[in-house]
Motif scaffolding. Structure first.
Motif, PDB file in Angstrom:
ATOM      1  N   ALA A   1       0.826  -1.212   0.000  1.00 60.44           N
ATOM      2  CA  ALA A   1       0.000   0.000   0.000  1.00 60.44           C
ATOM      3  C   ALA A   1       0.855   1.254   0.000  1.00 60.44           C
ATOM      4  N   ALA A   2       2.031   1.210   0.632  1.00 61.46           N
ATOM      5  CA  ALA A   2       2.899   2.387   0.675  1.00 61.46           C
ATOM      6  C   ALA A   2       3.397   2.752  -0.720  1.00 61.46           C
ATOM      7  N   PHE A   3       3.751   1.739  -1.514  1.00 63.55           N
ATOM      8  CA  PHE A   3       4.220   2.017  -2.859  1.00 63.55           C
ATOM      9  C   PHE A   3       3.083   2.539  -3.730  1.00 63.55           C
ATOM     10  N   ARG A   4       1.902   1.974  -3.600  1.00 62.37           N
ATOM     11  CA  ARG A   4       0.765   2.467  -4.376  1.00 62.37           C
ATOM     12  C   ARG A   4       0.417   3.899  -3.981  1.00 62.37           C
ATOM     13  N   ASP A   5       0.522   4.217  -2.689  1.00 61.45           N
ATOM     14  CA  ASP A   5       0.274   5.595  -2.267  1.00 61.45           C
ATOM     15  C   ASP A   5       1.304   6.558  -2.863  1.00 61.45           C
ATOM     16  N   SER A   6       2.553   6.115  -2.945  1.00 60.21           N
ATOM     17  CA  SER A   6       3.585   6.972  -3.538  1.00 60.21           C
ATOM     18  C   SER A   6       3.304   7.216  -5.021  1.00 60.21           C
ATOM     19  N   LEU A   7       2.807   6.199  -5.711  1.00 62.88           N
ATOM     20  CA  LEU A   7       2.429   6.399  -7.112  1.00 62.88           C
ATOM     21  C   LEU A   7       1.269   7.378  -7.241  1.00 62.88           C
ATOM     22  N   THR A   8       0.303   7.277  -6.343  1.00 60.59           N
ATOM     23  CA  THR A   8      -0.819   8.217  -6.369  1.00 60.59           C
ATOM     24  C   THR A   8      -0.350   9.640  -6.115  1.00 60.59           C
TER      25      THR A   8
ATOM     26  N   LEU B   1      -0.614  12.845  -8.774  1.00 60.20           N
ATOM     27  CA  LEU B   1      -1.267  14.110  -8.443  1.00 60.20           C
ATOM     28  C   LEU B   1      -0.294  15.278  -8.573  1.00 60.20           C
ATOM     29  N   PHE B   2       0.929  15.071  -8.105  1.00 59.72           N
ATOM     30  CA  PHE B   2       1.943  16.110  -8.211  1.00 59.72           C
ATOM     31  C   PHE B   2       2.238  16.434  -9.675  1.00 59.72           C
ATOM     32  N   THR B   3       2.327  15.392 -10.509  1.00 55.88           N
ATOM     33  CA  THR B   3       2.598  15.597 -11.928  1.00 55.88           C
ATOM     34  C   THR B   3       1.443  16.309 -12.617  1.00 55.88           C
ATOM     35  N   ALA B   4       0.215  15.909 -12.282  1.00 56.90           N
ATOM     36  CA  ALA B   4      -0.953  16.525 -12.905  1.00 56.90           C
ATOM     37  C   ALA B   4      -1.064  18.003 -12.581  1.00 56.90           C
TER      38      ALA B   4
ATOM     39  N   VAL C   1       8.946  20.249 -24.372  1.00 57.59           N
ATOM     40  CA  VAL C   1       8.894  20.754 -22.993  1.00 57.59           C
ATOM     41  C   VAL C   1       7.969  19.897 -22.138  1.00 57.59           C
ATOM     42  N   LEU C   2       6.820  19.519 -22.671  1.00 67.01           N
ATOM     43  CA  LEU C   2       5.903  18.661 -21.920  1.00 67.01           C
ATOM     44  C   LEU C   2       6.541  17.320 -21.589  1.00 67.01           C
ATOM     45  N   MET C   3       7.257  16.745 -22.522  1.00 64.16           N
ATOM     46  CA  MET C   3       7.902  15.463 -22.278  1.00 64.16           C
ATOM     47  C   MET C   3       8.960  15.576 -21.179  1.00 64.16           C
ATOM     48  N   LEU C   4       9.763  16.630 -21.237  1.00 61.72           N
ATOM     49  CA  LEU C   4      10.780  16.840 -20.207  1.00 61.72           C
ATOM     50  C   LEU C   4      10.142  17.088 -18.849  1.00 61.72           C
ATOM     51  N   LEU C   5       9.033  17.814 -18.819  1.00 64.09           N
ATOM     52  CA  LEU C   5       8.355  18.088 -17.553  1.00 64.09           C
ATOM     53  C   LEU C   5       7.779  16.819 -16.940  1.00 64.09           C
ATOM     54  N   PHE C   6       7.186  15.962 -17.760  1.00 62.24           N
ATOM     55  CA  PHE C   6       6.638  14.708 -17.250  1.00 62.24           C
ATOM     56  C   PHE C   6       7.744  13.836 -16.658  1.00 62.24           C
ATOM     57  N   ILE C   7       8.837  13.704 -17.363  1.00 63.98           N
ATOM     58  CA  ILE C   7       9.936  12.860 -16.878  1.00 63.98           C
ATOM     59  C   ILE C   7      10.512  13.429 -15.587  1.00 63.98           C
ATOM     60  N   ALA C   8      10.713  14.746 -15.537  1.00 64.54           N
ATOM     61  CA  ALA C   8      11.271  15.363 -14.328  1.00 64.54           C
ATOM     62  C   ALA C   8      10.322  15.230 -13.147  1.00 64.54           C
ATOM     63  N   ALA C   9       9.009  15.300 -13.386  1.00 62.97           N
ATOM     64  CA  ALA C   9       8.047  15.178 -12.290  1.00 62.97           C
ATOM     65  C   ALA C   9       8.037  13.764 -11.715  1.00 62.97           C
ATOM     66  N   PHE C  10       8.084  12.748 -12.565  1.00 63.87           N
ATOM     67  CA  PHE C  10       8.092  11.377 -12.070  1.00 63.87           C
ATOM     68  C   PHE C  10       9.397  11.025 -11.362  1.00 63.87           C
ATOM     69  N   GLN C  11      10.472  11.750 -11.669  1.00 60.96           N
ATOM     70  CA  GLN C  11      11.754  11.484 -11.031  1.00 60.96           C
ATOM     71  C   GLN C  11      11.997  12.375  -9.816  1.00 60.96           C
TER      72      GLN C  11
ATOM     73  N   GLN D   1       5.439  10.988   0.112  1.00 58.77           N
ATOM     74  CA  GLN D   1       6.601  10.231  -0.342  1.00 58.77           C
ATOM     75  C   GLN D   1       6.455   9.914  -1.825  1.00 58.77           C
ATOM     76  N   THR D   2       7.529  10.128  -2.562  1.00 62.50           N
ATOM     77  CA  THR D   2       7.545   9.817  -3.985  1.00 62.50           C
ATOM     78  C   THR D   2       8.004   8.381  -4.193  1.00 62.50           C
ATOM     79  N   PRO D   3       7.782   7.807  -5.384  1.00 64.61           N
ATOM     80  CA  PRO D   3       8.277   6.449  -5.631  1.00 64.61           C
ATOM     81  C   PRO D   3       9.792   6.318  -5.464  1.00 64.61           C
ATOM     82  N   LEU D   4      10.556   7.322  -5.883  1.00 67.07           N
ATOM     83  CA  LEU D   4      12.004   7.242  -5.689  1.00 67.07           C
ATOM     84  C   LEU D   4      12.372   7.298  -4.209  1.00 67.07           C
ATOM     85  N   GLY D   5      11.624   8.065  -3.431  1.00 66.06           N
ATOM     86  CA  GLY D   5      11.856   8.074  -1.990  1.00 66.06           C
ATOM     87  C   GLY D   5      11.552   6.726  -1.359  1.00 66.06           C
ATOM     88  N   TYR D   6      10.477   6.094  -1.788  1.00 61.18           N
ATOM     89  CA  TYR D   6      10.149   4.758  -1.290  1.00 61.18           C
ATOM     90  C   TYR D   6      11.240   3.762  -1.654  1.00 61.18           C
TER      91      TYR D   6
END
Length: 334
Positions: free
Chosen positions: A97-104, A108-111, A254-264, A286-291
């Motif tokens: 559940a912690a990893f799924r929460d980090s994905l959520t 939201l942060f990316t959106a 720019v959109l592609m770079l923003l999406f990649i940077a947000a997920f990372q 917590q982000t997925p990379l933090g998890y």
């Protein structure tokens, strides 16, 4: 007039056929030094590129392959593949559940951060592009934050701007409008820590993408605006009819770079919440990379951490492909 024996003819007449054939044979014969020069060039090229190729292969491709083997093994406390578990790490990760929460949280942060950064960068580029004097100075001023590391910027935001003290910059500005001091990073209801995260990322990224948009704006022919002005187009009509269509390729990149940077996203989340200076015992978000960092470096479960890295990579690739499908990135224009 006859020439003396042993002398060369200076007239335009061709020489004897035998002598011409011998000269042509010598001209068509390859020089003996050419193959040796080619081998020397190849050897020099190999010596110059070998360190880079070896380093790239060992520290990137071999590391990726080794990480994939770890993701299929029960590697706890060791980086050597031990007991083979197949897709067990992936099933355990997706059921956590912690990893799924980090994905959520990261979705939201990316959106939110992607459209806001895109709009702010484009708007700032349009304003700077209209300025005739001092454009280079403004471009440099807005680009300087992009050279600041996320760690240093996070500490600056946490210790100076949003430190929660009455003397902090944010609380001082709020006090001018009658606001009480607010512990920005510790307030979870409402989640005021998002203000810290969003403003930090905007400060770091807007200038860089503004420069990309400026490069696209400078590539638009002025004749298009002049022709549109003759037809009476001004303001928003120029923006919708000329500027935005001509910035299509830049906008997609720019959109592609923003999406990649947000997920990372990792550095600002980790440095704002997971250190003693923040005063919080645990991070509210917590982000997925933090998890994955806590899983691999904290619990030393390198198999589960490697599986999470490949899941996150697949997510980034999937989102990028979907975006490219809808925006037509890489499609040839006829």
């Amino acid at each position: 007039m006859l020439s003396a024996p042993g002398t060369t003819r200076r007239s335009g007449r061709p020489g004897p056929p035998g002598r011409l054939a011998a000269g042509a044979a010598r001209a068509g014969r390859p020089r003996a030094g050419r193959p040796r020069a080619g081998r020397s060039g190849l050897l020099a090229f190999a010596l110059l590129t070998a360190p880079m190729l070896i380093g790239l292969g060992v520290f990137k491709y071999v590391a990726i392959g080794w990480s994939f083997l770890l993701s299929l093994s029960d590697a706890r406390g060791t980086i050597a593949p031990s007991r083979w578990v197949g897709l067990g790490n992936y099933r355990a990760l997706l059921s956590d559940a912690a990893f799924r929460d980090s994905l959520t949280q990261i979705l939201l942060f990316t959106a939110f951060i992607v459209p806001v950064t895109f709009a702010a960068s484009l708007g700032l580029a349009l304003l700077v592009h209209r300025i005739r004097r001092g454009r280079a100075v403004l471009r440099t001023v807005f680009l300087i934050p992009a050279a600041v590391s996320y760690v240093a910027a996070s500490l600056l935001w946490k210790m100076c701007l949003f430190n929660g003290l009455p003397a902090g910059i944010a609380n001082t500005l709020g006090g001018w409008f009658g606001m009480d001091p607010v512990p920005w990073l510790q307030t979870t209801s409402p989640p005021l820590y998002w203000i810290v995260l969003v403003t930090l990322r905007l400060w770091l990224q807007v200038g860089f993408y503004m420069v990309l948009f400026l490069a696209g704006l400078q590539g638009i022919p002025k004749e298009l605006y002049e022709a549109a002005a003759l037809d009476g187009a001004t303001g928003l009509r120029l923006l919708r009819g000329i500027t935005l269509p001509m910035l299509r390729n830049t906008s997609v990149a720019v959109l592609m770079l923003l999406f990649i940077a947000a997920f990372q996203a990792f550095d600002e989340f980790y440095n704002l919440f997971n250190s003693g200076l923040s005063g919080t015992g645990s991070a509210p978000v917590q982000t997925p990379l933090g998890y994955l960092y806590n899983t691999a470096m904290g619990s030393q479960d390198y198999g589960l951490g490697s599986a999470g890295a490949f899941v996150l990579t697949a997510l980034i690739v999937g989102v990028t492909l979907i975006q490219g499908r809808f925006t037509g990135f890489g499609r040839s224009e006829e």
